[in-house]
Design a protein around this motif. Sequence first.
Motif, PDB file in Angstrom:
ATOM      1  N   GLN A 123       0.831  -1.211   0.000  1.00  0.00           N
ATOM      2  CA  GLN A 123       0.000   0.000   0.000  1.00  0.00           C
ATOM      3  C   GLN A 123       0.864   1.259   0.000  1.00  0.00           C
ATOM      4  OE1 GLN A 123      -2.800  -0.436   3.241  1.00  0.00           O
ATOM      5  NE2 GLN A 123      -4.209   1.043   2.318  1.00  0.00           N
ATOM      6  N   ILE A 124       1.928   1.240   0.777  1.00  0.00           N
ATOM      7  CA  ILE A 124       2.817   2.401   0.846  1.00  0.00           C
ATOM      8  C   ILE A 124       3.636   2.542  -0.430  1.00  0.00           C
ATOM      9  CG2 ILE A 124       4.867   3.318   2.002  1.00  0.00           C
ATOM     10  CD1 ILE A 124       3.715   2.155   4.629  1.00  0.00           C
ATOM     11  N   LEU A 125       4.174   1.430  -0.935  1.00  0.00           N
ATOM     12  CA  LEU A 125       5.144   1.482  -2.025  1.00  0.00           C
ATOM     13  C   LEU A 125       4.511   1.349  -3.406  1.00  0.00           C
ATOM     14  CD1 LEU A 125       7.992  -0.602  -0.379  1.00  0.00           C
ATOM     15  CD2 LEU A 125       7.655   1.869  -0.352  1.00  0.00           C
ATOM     16  N   GLY A 126       3.236   0.996  -3.484  1.00  0.00           N
ATOM     17  CA  GLY A 126       2.533   0.986  -4.759  1.00  0.00           C
ATOM     18  C   GLY A 126       2.987  -0.090  -5.725  1.00  0.00           C
ATOM     19  N   SER A 127       3.464  -1.213  -5.218  1.00  0.00           N
ATOM     20  CA  SER A 127       3.945  -2.295  -6.078  1.00  0.00           C
ATOM     21  C   SER A 127       4.131  -3.544  -5.226  1.00  0.00           C
ATOM     22  CB  SER A 127       5.285  -1.921  -6.721  1.00  0.00           C
ATOM     23  OG  SER A 127       6.307  -1.897  -5.738  1.00  0.00           O
ATOM     24  N   GLY A 161      23.112   0.754  -3.097  1.00  0.00           N
ATOM     25  CA  GLY A 161      22.720   1.100  -4.450  1.00  0.00           C
ATOM     26  C   GLY A 161      21.229   1.252  -4.683  1.00  0.00           C
ATOM     27  N   LEU A 162      20.418   1.435  -3.635  1.00  0.00           N
ATOM     28  CA  LEU A 162      18.988   1.687  -3.862  1.00  0.00           C
ATOM     29  C   LEU A 162      18.834   3.088  -4.457  1.00  0.00           C
ATOM     30  CD1 LEU A 162      17.091   0.187  -0.796  1.00  0.00           C
ATOM     31  CD2 LEU A 162      17.802  -0.897  -2.934  1.00  0.00           C
ATOM     32  N   VAL A 272       9.815  -3.856  -5.827  1.00  0.00           N
ATOM     33  CA  VAL A 272      10.497  -4.633  -6.869  1.00  0.00           C
ATOM     34  C   VAL A 272      10.892  -3.749  -8.049  1.00  0.00           C
ATOM     35  CG1 VAL A 272       9.327  -6.790  -6.230  1.00  0.00           C
ATOM     36  CG2 VAL A 272       8.303  -5.288  -7.964  1.00  0.00           C
ATOM     37  N   GLU A 273      10.329  -2.538  -8.114  1.00  0.00           N
ATOM     38  CA  GLU A 273      10.673  -1.590  -9.179  1.00  0.00           C
ATOM     39  C   GLU A 273      11.836  -0.662  -8.780  1.00  0.00           C
ATOM     40  OE1 GLU A 273       7.048   0.407 -10.191  1.00  0.00           O
ATOM     41  OE2 GLU A 273       5.953  -1.476 -10.476  1.00  0.00           O
ATOM     42  N   ASN A 274      12.388  -0.901  -7.600  1.00  0.00           N
ATOM     43  CA  ASN A 274      13.500  -0.086  -7.087  1.00  0.00           C
ATOM     44  C   ASN A 274      14.743  -0.968  -6.926  1.00  0.00           C
ATOM     45  OD1 ASN A 274      14.576   2.397  -6.095  1.00  0.00           O
ATOM     46  ND2 ASN A 274      14.285   1.707  -3.992  1.00  0.00           N
TER      47      ASN A 274
END
Length: 299
Positions: A123-127, A161-162, A272-274
């Motif tokens: 919910q927070i991260l949208g993925s 590396g994030l 997972v998109e980061n």
Amino acid sequence: MTSAPARPVDLYPTRGTDERLIGRKDPVVWSAPGTAGPFWARELEEYERDGFATVDAIVTPEEVAELRDELDRLVTDPAVREDERAVVEPHSREIRSVFEVHRTSEVFARLAADPRLVGRARQILGSDVYVHQSRVNVKPGFGASGFYWHSDFETWHAEDGLPRMRTVSVSIALTPNHTTNGSLMIMPGSHRSFLGCAGATPEDNYRKSLRAQEAGTPSDEALTTFAEACGIRHFTGPAGSATWFDCNALHGSGDNITPYPRSNVFLVFNSVENRPEPPFAAPVRRPSFIAARDVVPVG
């Protein structure tokens, strides 16, 4: 001949010659308004404003008892003590932290995949999300040392590396957390500005930073400015309560000189998109038991 993929632009430079203050360039809540999930809309609004949200009883007393038993098993196991994933207090020689518990313990693996946790992270991260890091922190009474003020994202960006601020942590209390036994402190609203710290990253910095963080810590002047602007909030609560906090929130905790232990499990969920890139300000990546490299969705 193919060329190497372009490195992403560094939106949050750090570990340079000087401290620098940079306005946040990423959302705090990534999902669209009204996205279904365990958080109420009011809770997400508070999280976006302050950089944290609390849940009074995220796990049941029976589950807390099971988690405590597993924690006790880990910290008393000689094999765990000898493993590089265990961090030992320099003075008392008691275990301070054990990393990657979602991979070494079935009990903590179930917790990391629990819909009550994963649903809130999504919910927070949208993925979809994966576990970037997991650990248990143990603060036994009579002298367990604290964790100095820092932003997790500063370290995860510089050394893991994030690239973006699309990561959230949850701290679940396994013992009562009091203001007196080294509870978590956060500066509300500090997540909206990134503080790029001064100084280079030493080689194998993680070996020292897990015991006493020095690289990537703000100056006294910067901390005073943030504290005066944001204030400081202590997080207390019974066993089973939880605090969700943004990756860029300035936080820390004091020593525990009381007789009362403080033990918490920390789970760090990353989008997972980061995906992690090469470190932005360190010679090499930290080991995978501190910063996961396999982006496998949980839940």
